[in-house]
Design a protein around this motif. Structure first.
Motif, PDB file in Angstrom:
ATOM      1  N   ILE A 147      45.439 -19.849  18.816  1.00 18.75           N
ATOM      2  CA  ILE A 147      45.248 -19.285  17.477  1.00 18.75           C
ATOM      3  C   ILE A 147      44.184 -20.078  16.734  1.00 18.75           C
ATOM      4  O   ILE A 147      43.275 -19.501  16.124  1.00 18.75           O
ATOM      5  N   LEU A 148      44.265 -21.397  16.823  1.00 19.89           N
ATOM      6  CA  LEU A 148      43.279 -22.233  16.142  1.00 19.89           C
ATOM      7  C   LEU A 148      41.878 -22.050  16.728  1.00 19.89           C
ATOM      8  O   LEU A 148      40.888 -22.067  15.993  1.00 19.89           O
ATOM      9  N   GLU A 149      41.788 -21.855  18.046  1.00 17.04           N
ATOM     10  CA  GLU A 149      40.487 -21.553  18.664  1.00 17.04           C
ATOM     11  C   GLU A 149      39.913 -20.263  18.086  1.00 17.04           C
ATOM     12  O   GLU A 149      38.719 -20.181  17.796  1.00 17.04           O
ATOM     13  N   MET A 150      40.767 -19.257  17.926  1.00 15.68           N
ATOM     14  CA  MET A 150      40.322 -17.973  17.392  1.00 15.68           C
ATOM     15  C   MET A 150      39.871 -18.120  15.940  1.00 15.68           C
ATOM     16  O   MET A 150      38.898 -17.477  15.521  1.00 15.68           O
ATOM     17  N   ALA A 152      36.713  -7.802  14.608  1.00 12.19           N
ATOM     18  CA  ALA A 152      35.736  -7.653  15.686  1.00 12.19           C
ATOM     19  C   ALA A 152      35.615  -8.944  16.487  1.00 12.19           C
ATOM     20  O   ALA A 152      35.505  -8.920  17.720  1.00 12.19           O
ATOM     21  N   THR A 153      35.655 -10.069  15.805  1.00 10.20           N
ATOM     22  CA  THR A 153      35.578 -11.360  16.476  1.00 10.20           C
ATOM     23  C   THR A 153      36.786 -11.586  17.369  1.00 10.20           C
ATOM     24  O   THR A 153      36.662 -12.008  18.522  1.00 10.20           O
ATOM     25  N   ILE A 154      37.963 -11.294  16.844  1.00 10.62           N
ATOM     26  CA  ILE A 154      39.188 -11.480  17.620  1.00 10.62           C
ATOM     27  C   ILE A 154      39.204 -10.545  18.822  1.00 10.62           C
ATOM     28  O   ILE A 154      39.548 -10.955  19.929  1.00 10.62           O
ATOM     29  N   LYS A 155      38.811  -9.307  18.624  1.00 11.00           N
ATOM     30  CA  LYS A 155      38.765  -8.349  19.729  1.00 11.00           C
ATOM     31  C   LYS A 155      37.848  -8.860  20.830  1.00 11.00           C
ATOM     32  O   LYS A 155      38.188  -8.815  22.012  1.00 11.00           O
ATOM     33  N   SER A 156      36.711  -9.391  20.438  1.00  8.72           N
ATOM     34  CA  SER A 156      35.767  -9.930  21.409  1.00  8.72           C
ATOM     35  C   SER A 156      36.378 -11.096  22.176  1.00  8.72           C
ATOM     36  O   SER A 156      36.229 -11.190  23.394  1.00  8.72           O
ATOM     37  N   GLN A 157      37.090 -11.976  21.471  1.00 10.23           N
ATOM     38  CA  GLN A 157      37.713 -13.128  22.123  1.00 10.23           C
ATOM     39  C   GLN A 157      38.822 -12.692  23.080  1.00 10.23           C
ATOM     40  O   GLN A 157      38.971 -13.251  24.162  1.00 10.23           O
ATOM     41  N   ILE A 158      39.604 -11.695  22.689  1.00  6.66           N
ATOM     42  CA  ILE A 158      40.662 -11.195  23.559  1.00  6.66           C
ATOM     43  C   ILE A 158      40.067 -10.568  24.811  1.00  6.66           C
ATOM     44  O   ILE A 158      40.545 -10.792  25.919  1.00  6.66           O
ATOM     45  N   GLU A 159      38.972  -9.825  24.652  1.00  3.56           N
ATOM     46  CA  GLU A 159      38.319  -9.213  25.810  1.00  3.56           C
ATOM     47  C   GLU A 159      37.737 -10.279  26.740  1.00  3.56           C
ATOM     48  O   GLU A 159      37.850 -10.157  27.967  1.00  3.56           O
ATOM     49  N   LYS A 160      37.149 -11.335  26.167  1.00  3.44           N
ATOM     50  CA  LYS A 160      36.617 -12.419  26.997  1.00  3.44           C
ATOM     51  C   LYS A 160      37.738 -13.114  27.759  1.00  3.44           C
ATOM     52  O   LYS A 160      37.593 -13.445  28.927  1.00  3.44           O
ATOM     53  N   ALA A 161      38.856 -13.358  27.075  1.00  4.02           N
ATOM     54  CA  ALA A 161      39.997 -14.021  27.715  1.00  4.02           C
ATOM     55  C   ALA A 161      40.574 -13.159  28.834  1.00  4.02           C
ATOM     56  O   ALA A 161      40.991 -13.664  29.873  1.00  4.02           O
TER      57      ALA A 161
END
Length: 119
Positions: free
Chosen positions: A56-59, A107-116
């Motif tokens: 969460i903190l990374e996000m 949008a940022t979180i979605k991108s991070q979830i897709e990368k993960a």
């Protein structure tokens, strides 16, 4: 960020508030950035969201970097000077809050979830 993750996992604000041990209105203020939470509360929220608090903190760090790259800065809870908004607008700066800020963070979180998910 917590609100975006909560929405993505299908939890209601009231469910997460209960898991953390606060009322729904307090949790709403936390998600809006109007109130902070303790590390213990972050851990309880992370457990309910089924992810480590560090993720969460990374996000949060990524969302802050993306918004900063777009020229948007944030002030820690309790230190915002909303009376300066008129001066900021006069200087040609546009305060970004509400749905606009939420869209950028989402949008940022979605991108991070897709990368993960690709890893």
């Amino acid at each position: 960020v917590l609100g975006q993750i909560r929405s993505a996992t299908g939890l209601k604000q009231s469910d997460l508030a209960e898991a953390v041990g606060v009322g729904p209105s307090t949790w709403s203020r936390i998600e809006k950035g109007e109130s902070s939470l303790s590390t213990d509360q972050l851990k309880l929220a992370a457990d309910a969201l089924k992810m480590p608090p560090s993720r969460i903190l990374e996000m949060v760090d990524v969302a802050e970097k993306v918004t900063a790259d777009k020229g948007i800065t944030r002030e820690p809870v309790g230190q915002a000077q909303w009376t300066a908004a008129a001066g900021a607008i006069a200087l040609g700066l546009i305060p970004v809050v509400g749905s606009m800020l939420s869209g950028i963070v989402a949008a940022t979180i979605k991108s991070q979830i897709e990368k993960a998910a690709k890893k």
